[in-house]
Design a protein around this motif. Structure first.
Motif, PDB file in Angstrom:
ATOM      1  N   UNK A 152       0.872  -1.176   0.000  1.00 43.88           N
ATOM      2  CA  UNK A 152       0.000   0.000   0.000  1.00 43.88           C
ATOM      3  C   UNK A 152       0.903   1.218   0.000  1.00 43.88           C
ATOM      4  N   UNK A 153       0.700   2.109  -0.974  1.00 44.14           N
ATOM      5  CA  UNK A 153       1.482   3.347  -1.016  1.00 44.14           C
ATOM      6  C   UNK A 153       0.694   4.424  -0.299  1.00 44.14           C
ATOM      7  N   UNK A 212       3.940  18.389  -3.211  1.00 47.39           N
ATOM      8  CA  UNK A 212       4.198  17.023  -3.705  1.00 47.39           C
ATOM      9  C   UNK A 212       3.558  16.030  -2.735  1.00 47.39           C
ATOM     10  N   UNK A 213       3.508  14.763  -3.145  1.00 40.53           N
ATOM     11  CA  UNK A 213       3.019  13.703  -2.260  1.00 40.53           C
ATOM     12  C   UNK A 213       4.224  12.971  -1.665  1.00 40.53           C
ATOM     13  N   UNK A 214       4.476  13.226  -0.391  1.00 40.29           N
ATOM     14  CA  UNK A 214       5.533  12.492   0.318  1.00 40.29           C
ATOM     15  C   UNK A 214       5.001  11.072   0.535  1.00 40.29           C
ATOM     16  N   UNK A 215       5.831  10.058   0.246  1.00 35.11           N
ATOM     17  CA  UNK A 215       5.312   8.698   0.076  1.00 35.11           C
ATOM     18  C   UNK A 215       6.071   7.640   0.877  1.00 35.11           C
ATOM     19  N   UNK A 216       5.296   6.638   1.299  1.00 38.37           N
ATOM     20  CA  UNK A 216       5.826   5.464   1.989  1.00 38.37           C
ATOM     21  C   UNK A 216       5.165   4.221   1.406  1.00 38.37           C
ATOM     22  N   UNK A 217       5.917   3.127   1.289  1.00 38.55           N
ATOM     23  CA  UNK A 217       5.348   1.840   0.866  1.00 38.55           C
ATOM     24  C   UNK A 217       5.166   0.973   2.107  1.00 38.55           C
ATOM     25  N   UNK A 218       3.918   0.519   2.310  1.00 41.32           N
ATOM     26  CA  UNK A 218       3.573  -0.219   3.527  1.00 41.32           C
ATOM     27  C   UNK A 218       3.145  -1.628   3.115  1.00 41.32           C
ATOM     28  N   UNK A 219       4.004  -2.641   3.347  1.00 36.62           N
ATOM     29  CA  UNK A 219       3.685  -3.984   2.847  1.00 36.62           C
ATOM     30  C   UNK A 219       2.342  -4.507   3.344  1.00 36.62           C
ATOM     31  N   UNK A 220       2.022  -4.329   4.599  1.00 34.58           N
ATOM     32  CA  UNK A 220       0.796  -4.927   5.135  1.00 34.58           C
ATOM     33  C   UNK A 220      -0.383  -3.955   5.158  1.00 34.58           C
ATOM     34  N   UNK A 221      -0.150  -2.708   4.792  1.00 39.15           N
ATOM     35  CA  UNK A 221      -1.224  -1.721   4.809  1.00 39.15           C
ATOM     36  C   UNK A 221      -1.485  -1.195   6.206  1.00 39.15           C
ATOM     37  N   UNK A 279       3.054  -0.821  11.699  1.00 34.72           N
ATOM     38  CA  UNK A 279       3.182  -1.248  10.310  1.00 34.72           C
ATOM     39  C   UNK A 279       4.397  -0.610   9.658  1.00 34.72           C
ATOM     40  N   UNK A 280       5.295  -1.471   9.178  1.00 37.55           N
ATOM     41  CA  UNK A 280       6.507  -0.983   8.543  1.00 37.55           C
ATOM     42  C   UNK A 280       6.161  -0.169   7.301  1.00 37.55           C
ATOM     43  N   UNK A 281       6.801   0.985   7.179  1.00 35.34           N
ATOM     44  CA  UNK A 281       6.537   1.918   6.078  1.00 35.34           C
ATOM     45  C   UNK A 281       7.882   2.396   5.543  1.00 35.34           C
ATOM     46  N   UNK A 282       8.213   1.998   4.324  1.00 38.97           N
ATOM     47  CA  UNK A 282       9.508   2.372   3.743  1.00 38.97           C
ATOM     48  C   UNK A 282       9.310   3.615   2.891  1.00 38.97           C
ATOM     49  N   UNK A 283      10.046   4.641   3.215  1.00 38.53           N
ATOM     50  CA  UNK A 283       9.928   5.907   2.474  1.00 38.53           C
ATOM     51  C   UNK A 283      10.326   5.684   1.017  1.00 38.53           C
ATOM     52  N   UNK A 284       9.532   6.236   0.101  1.00 35.23           N
ATOM     53  CA  UNK A 284       9.857   6.165  -1.325  1.00 35.23           C
ATOM     54  C   UNK A 284       9.923   7.587  -1.877  1.00 35.23           C
ATOM     55  N   UNK A 285      10.196   7.712  -3.153  1.00 34.14           N
ATOM     56  CA  UNK A 285      10.388   9.050  -3.714  1.00 34.14           C
ATOM     57  C   UNK A 285       9.072   9.841  -3.692  1.00 34.14           C
ATOM     58  N   UNK A 286       9.194  11.165  -3.570  1.00 32.86           N
ATOM     59  CA  UNK A 286       8.030  12.041  -3.633  1.00 32.86           C
ATOM     60  C   UNK A 286       7.342  11.870  -4.985  1.00 32.86           C
ATOM     61  N   UNK A 287       6.014  11.949  -4.974  1.00 34.12           N
ATOM     62  CA  UNK A 287       5.220  11.813  -6.196  1.00 34.12           C
ATOM     63  C   UNK A 287       4.482  13.130  -6.468  1.00 34.12           C
ATOM     64  N   UNK A 298       7.511   3.583  10.972  1.00 34.28           N
ATOM     65  CA  UNK A 298       6.391   2.773  11.452  1.00 34.28           C
ATOM     66  C   UNK A 298       5.130   3.622  11.438  1.00 34.28           C
ATOM     67  N   UNK A 299       4.059   3.077  10.845  1.00 37.94           N
ATOM     68  CA  UNK A 299       2.749   3.737  10.857  1.00 37.94           C
ATOM     69  C   UNK A 299       1.922   3.104  11.974  1.00 37.94           C
TER      70      UNK A 299
END
Ligand code: MN
Length: 191
Positions: free
Chosen positions: A48-49, A57-66, A75-83, A156-157
């Motif tokens: 889940x992004x 911009x949209x500051x973004x994290x990828x969250x495997x379990x949502x 919930x682990x949230x890995x920062x990804x590039x701004x969108x 972490x979210x």
């Protein structure tokens, strides 16, 4: 960092002749009604992004379990590039072989309020933000806290305790559909 090069990583990773995703142009920062979006993305690994509008911009994290409504879950949230802000409406299929290839749905969207005492941009630099979500599925207070700084920032979210916290419901299981099309991620791109 100027607003122009905030999206240089986003643009560098994508071939806009091939992918239907919007190209990256930063928007003028808005004073109010900052948006958030959660996109369910069935890429190499389903995730889940989670994206928050900050300074155009949209500051973004990828969250495997949502996201989880249970305040005991981290919930682990890995920062990804701004969108780019336009990305909040993106639903479709990123072609296989392209960066992030796979179907995307808009799982939730709405607005948020900063609950911290500092600007969001400063909170993000420091690795600790609190905000209230006003979405179609997600509501109430949440926090994002950075655990590991580099090279891939891991955060972490966590749902904060309030009337919207729920230790029993599994929202991602219960409501898998898009808030735009009503489709599930596995139905996107099929006719
Ligand atoms: Mn993604």
């Amino acid at each position: 960092m100027t607003s122009k090069n905030k999206l240089s990583e986003y643009n560098r990773k994508r071939d806009f002749d091939v992918t239907p995703e919007p190209d990256g142009t930063p928007s003028k920062p808005r004073e109010e009604n900052h948006s958030f979006v959660v996109q369910k993305h069935d890429a190499t690994r389903l995730h889940y992004d989670f994206r928050l509008e900050v300074d155009g911009v949209l500051v973004s994290w990828a969250i495997p379990r949502g996201p989880s409504l249970n305040p005991a879950d981290k919930r682990m949230a890995v920062r990804t590039e701004d969108h780019p802000l336009d990305y909040a409406d993106f639903e479709g299929v990123i072609p296989s072989g392209e960066y992030g290839g796979g179907p995307v749905i808009v799982w939730d969207r709405g607005t948020y309020e900063n609950l911290g005492s500092e600007l969001m941009s400063k909170g993000i630099r420091k690795g600790r933000i609190k905000f209230r979500l006003n979405g179609e599925k997600l509501h109430g207070a949440w926090s994002l806290i950075r655990m590991i700084r580099s090279p891939k920032e891991t955060w972490l979210l966590v749902k904060m305790v309030d009337a919207y916290a729920d230790r029993k419901r599994d929202l991602v299981e219960e409501q898998p559909q898009s808030v735009i099309s009503g489709k599930r991620v596995e139905e996107v791109g099929k006719r």
